[in-house]
Design a protein around this motif. Structure first.
Motif, short mmCIF file in Angstrom:
data_model
loop_
_atom_site.label_atom_id
_atom_site.label_comp_id
_atom_site.label_asym_id
_atom_site.label_seq_id
_atom_site.Cartn_x
_atom_site.Cartn_y
_atom_site.Cartn_z
N ALA A 74 28.91 57.34 29.74
CA ALA A 74 28.80 57.63 31.17
C ALA A 74 29.28 59.05 31.48
CB ALA A 74 29.61 56.62 31.97
N ASN A 75 30.20 59.58 30.69
CA ASN A 75 30.74 60.91 30.95
C ASN A 75 30.15 61.99 30.05
OD1 ASN A 75 32.56 59.84 32.85
ND2 ASN A 75 33.97 59.30 31.23
N ALA A 76 29.39 61.61 29.05
CA ALA A 76 28.90 62.54 28.05
C ALA A 76 28.00 63.62 28.64
CB ALA A 76 28.16 61.80 26.94
N ALA A 77 27.32 63.32 29.74
CA ALA A 77 26.41 64.30 30.34
C ALA A 77 27.16 65.37 31.12
CB ALA A 77 25.44 63.58 31.26
N ASN A 78 28.45 65.17 31.37
CA ASN A 78 29.24 66.15 32.10
C ASN A 78 29.29 67.45 31.30
OD1 ASN A 78 31.41 67.67 33.22
ND2 ASN A 78 32.21 65.81 34.13
N THR A 79 28.96 68.56 31.91
CA THR A 79 28.90 69.83 31.18
C THR A 79 30.26 70.29 30.70
OG1 THR A 79 29.04 71.04 33.25
CG2 THR A 79 26.83 70.60 32.37
N GLY A 80 31.34 69.82 31.27
CA GLY A 80 32.68 70.18 30.82
C GLY A 80 33.07 69.48 29.54
N CYS A 81 32.30 68.49 29.13
CA CYS A 81 32.61 67.70 27.94
C CYS A 81 31.89 68.22 26.70
CB CYS A 81 32.22 66.24 28.17
SG CYS A 81 33.27 65.34 29.31
N VAL A 82 31.72 69.52 26.59
CA VAL A 82 30.91 70.00 25.48
C VAL A 82 31.69 70.78 24.44
CG1 VAL A 82 28.94 71.43 24.85
CG2 VAL A 82 28.84 70.05 26.90
N ALA A 83 32.32 71.88 24.78
CA ALA A 83 32.83 72.78 23.75
C ALA A 83 34.25 73.23 24.04
CB ALA A 83 31.92 74.00 23.63
N VAL A 84 35.00 73.49 22.97
CA VAL A 84 36.32 74.10 23.10
C VAL A 84 36.15 75.61 23.13
CG1 VAL A 84 38.55 74.39 21.96
CG2 VAL A 84 37.45 72.15 22.00
N ASN A 85 35.35 76.13 22.25
CA ASN A 85 34.96 77.54 22.29
C ASN A 85 33.53 77.64 21.76
OD1 ASN A 85 35.00 77.69 19.45
ND2 ASN A 85 37.11 78.40 19.42
N SER A 86 33.06 78.83 21.50
CA SER A 86 31.67 78.98 21.09
C SER A 86 31.38 78.41 19.71
CB SER A 86 31.27 80.46 21.13
OG SER A 86 32.09 81.19 20.23
N ASP A 87 32.43 78.24 18.87
CA ASP A 87 32.23 77.74 17.51
C ASP A 87 32.49 76.24 17.37
OD1 ASP A 87 31.69 80.32 16.69
OD2 ASP A 87 33.79 80.72 16.20
N ILE A 88 33.30 75.68 18.26
CA ILE A 88 33.74 74.30 18.10
C ILE A 88 33.25 73.46 19.28
CG2 ILE A 88 35.75 72.80 17.92
CD1 ILE A 88 37.27 75.23 16.81
N SER A 89 32.55 72.40 18.96
CA SER A 89 32.03 71.50 19.98
C SER A 89 32.59 70.11 19.73
CB SER A 89 30.50 71.48 19.95
OG SER A 89 30.02 70.57 20.91
#
Length: 167
Positions: A74-89
């Motif tokens: 339910a929360n996976a589509a939230n854009t804030g739930c994607v990456a820590v930085n450009s290399d780590i997701s």
């Protein structure tokens, strides 16, 4: 005939050799460097995970998802739930690293050749063990030389427990 005072050079050398032999045979019994090294590595891993969790929480707070379980569909589509930085997701769980070996290795870079990460438990716990530690054959888990990491929940912060009795 003169009285002898002090020790001869040969007597001193013999005493030093005897003390050296005693030190070489007795010292390893009193100094257990391997155990100290394993405990230190566990403490280092704990510190690394705590530091990484602080950064993940800060990133989640900036994105406004520190109170969400991003592994939940339910929360996976939230854009804030994607990456820590450009290399780590990764997908944070209430602002902490998820209890999966892939997320921990990505964020903390625990090398699989030096560490054994077991995330197969049903409780959401990861057991992190230094390589070379004896494993209990019945359970398949280390007896007592491990770091237990439990990610945060909606009401409890992440926990880190070091069990060092079997190191």
């Amino acid at each position: 005939m003169t009285n002898q005072r002090g020790f001869t050079l040969i007597e001193l050398v013999v005493v030093i050799i005897v003390l050296g032999i005693l030190a070489v045979t007795a010292a390893p019994k009193f100094i257990d460097l391997q155990t100290d090294a394993r405990i230190a590595t566990l403490k280092g891993a704990k510190g690394a995970i705590q530091g990484a969790n602080a950064l993940v929480y800060a990133k989640a707070a900036v994105n406004g998802v520190e109170g969400l379980d991003c592994t939940d569909a339910a929360n996976a589509a939230n854009t804030g739930c994607v990456a820590v930085n450009s290399d780590i997701s990764i997908k944070p769980v209430f602002g902490s690293i998820d209890a999966s070996d892939t997320d921990l290795q990505a964020v903390v870079e625990l090398d699989g050749g030096e560490w054994d990460l077991d995330d197969t438990t049903t409780s959401g716990t990861v057991y992190i063990t230094p390589d070379g530690v004896a494993v209990d054959t019945a359970s398949g888990k280390p007896d007592a030389c491990q770091l237990e990491y439990v990610p945060a929940t909606s009401s409890v912060a992440a926990t880190y427990t070091i069990e060092d009795k079997g190191c």
